[in-house]
Design an enzyme around this catalytic site. Structure first.
Site, PDB file in Angstrom:
ATOM      1  N   ILE A   1      20.969 -19.923  -8.691  1.00 57.19           N
ATOM      2  CA  ILE A   1      21.915 -19.631  -9.833  1.00 57.19           C
ATOM      3  C   ILE A   1      22.002 -18.030  -9.893  1.00 57.19           C
ATOM      4  CG2 ILE A   1      22.193 -19.510 -12.289  1.00 57.19           C
ATOM      5  CD1 ILE A   1      22.078 -22.309 -11.129  1.00 57.19           C
TER       6      ILE A   1
ATOM      7  N   GLY B   1      26.654 -20.225 -16.718  1.00 58.61           N
ATOM      8  CA  GLY B   1      26.075 -21.458 -16.931  1.00 58.61           C
ATOM      9  C   GLY B   1      26.032 -22.206 -15.320  1.00 58.61           C
TER      10      GLY B   1
ATOM     11  N   THR C   1      31.999 -22.973  -4.824  1.00 53.16           N
ATOM     12  CA  THR C   1      32.482 -24.463  -4.610  1.00 53.16           C
ATOM     13  C   THR C   1      31.508 -25.503  -4.700  1.00 53.16           C
ATOM     14  OG1 THR C   1      33.334 -25.789  -2.636  1.00 53.16           O
ATOM     15  CG2 THR C   1      31.944 -23.727  -2.124  1.00 53.16           C
ATOM     16  N   HIS C   2      31.889 -26.392  -5.398  1.00 51.03           N
ATOM     17  CA  HIS C   2      30.858 -27.650  -5.730  1.00 51.03           C
ATOM     18  C   HIS C   2      31.177 -29.005  -5.150  1.00 51.03           C
ATOM     19  CE1 HIS C   2      27.669 -29.411  -8.205  1.00 51.03           C
ATOM     20  NE2 HIS C   2      28.651 -30.190  -8.794  1.00 51.03           N
TER      21      HIS C   2
HETATM   22  C1  GRF Z   1      28.916 -27.603   0.089  1.00 53.48           C
HETATM   23  O1  GRF Z   1      29.238 -29.028  -0.039  1.00 53.48           O
HETATM   24  C2  GRF Z   1      28.712 -27.120  -1.288  1.00 53.48           C
HETATM   25  O2  GRF Z   1      29.621 -27.389  -2.084  1.00 53.48           O
HETATM   26  C3  GRF Z   1      27.348 -27.435  -1.608  1.00 53.48           C
HETATM   27  O3  GRF Z   1      26.559 -27.430  -0.458  1.00 53.48           O
HETATM   28  C4  GRF Z   1      27.428 -27.751   0.777  1.00 53.48           C
HETATM   29  C5  GRF Z   1      27.342 -26.427   1.856  1.00 53.48           C
HETATM   30  O4  GRF Z   1      27.732 -26.726   2.743  1.00 53.48           O
HETATM   31  N1  GRF Z   1      26.732 -26.608  -2.565  1.00 53.48           N
HETATM   32  P1  GRF Z   1      27.813 -25.817   3.942  1.00 53.48           P
HETATM   33  O5  GRF Z   1      26.769 -24.817   4.115  1.00 53.48           O
HETATM   34  O6  GRF Z   1      29.480 -24.862   3.902  1.00 53.48           O
HETATM   35  O7  GRF Z   1      28.118 -26.612   5.453  1.00 53.48           O
END
Ligand code: GRF
Length: 210
Positions: free
Chosen positions: A94, A145, A110-111
């Protein structure tokens, strides 16, 4: 053309980072990766950056007396590259108050789930356990958050009967990489503006916010 300087933060394999590196290797690309940072040593993401000749740095929590000192150190390390955009691509920490005060409004995360559903460290596992038939990935601006900031883009992925966390995550990551490259390119080329919770890419000054 002025290419937007981007710092990418990683904690693991770095396939999202790799997609950004490959996109940026095209001279017509609107951004360039000026630095790659991690919260731990010895990860594949750092090796990918080094292989591409991009400067790397590690700011580990354990090397600092407390979380606040780590936050300050990470902020200074990233600020040294003078990025216009910071991309958290699988960075499993975080970001702290100090960091967000400095880079607020220009940190993209990215999530691997369709936010606001399934925030947190186990978005894929939680979606699967909940029994959803459609999940996906979300890119959002980072606020104070956990995965709560304004959404920039999302891509949907269908869940299959026989999916495991790994198989589903791999299909999500295919979409995630494409989404991330497209939006970093679009934000770099056309800028962005935030109206409340709505992010309008293409409505700012190129390479930056309105
Ligand atoms: C991705 O799916 C990201 O959203 C998540 O962990 C993964 C990271 O993948 N938090 P990488 O290290 O880019 O292969």
């Amino acid at each position: 053309m002025q290419r937007t300087p981007v710092v990418v933060l990683v904690s693991g394999g770095g396939t999202n980072l790799q997609a950004l590196i490959e996109a940026a290797s095209d001279p017509a690309c609107g951004f360039r990766i000026v630095g790659v940072g991690a919260d731990r040593h010895g990860i594949e993401g750092l090796r990918r950056a080094e292989g591409a000749g991009i400067p790397t740095f590690v700011v580990a929590v354990g090397d600092h007396p407390d979380r606040e000192a780590w936050d300050v150190a990470l902020t200074e390390a990233v600020a040294g590259f003078e990025p216009e955009l910071v991309v958290s691509a699988g960075f499993m920490k975080i970001l702290g108050e100090h960091f967000l005060a400095r880079f607020s409004g220009r940190v993209v995360n990215t999530h691997p789930a369709l936010l606001p559903s399934f925030p947190g460290a186990h978005g894929v596992r939680d979606a699967l356990a909940h029994g959803v038939r459609v999940t996906g990935c979300t890119a959002h601006l980072v606020d104070g958050g956990v995965d709560t900031g304004p959404i920039i883009d999302q891509r949907a992925v269908l869940v299959r009967e026989d999916d495991t966390e790994d198989t589903l995550h791999e299909r999500i990551k295919v979409e995630e990489r494409e989404m991330l490259v497209d939006l970093v390119e679009a934000m770099s080329a056309h800028g962005w503006r935030v109206d409340g919770r709505v992010v309008r890419v293409g409505a700012g000054s190129p390479g930056g916010r309105a």
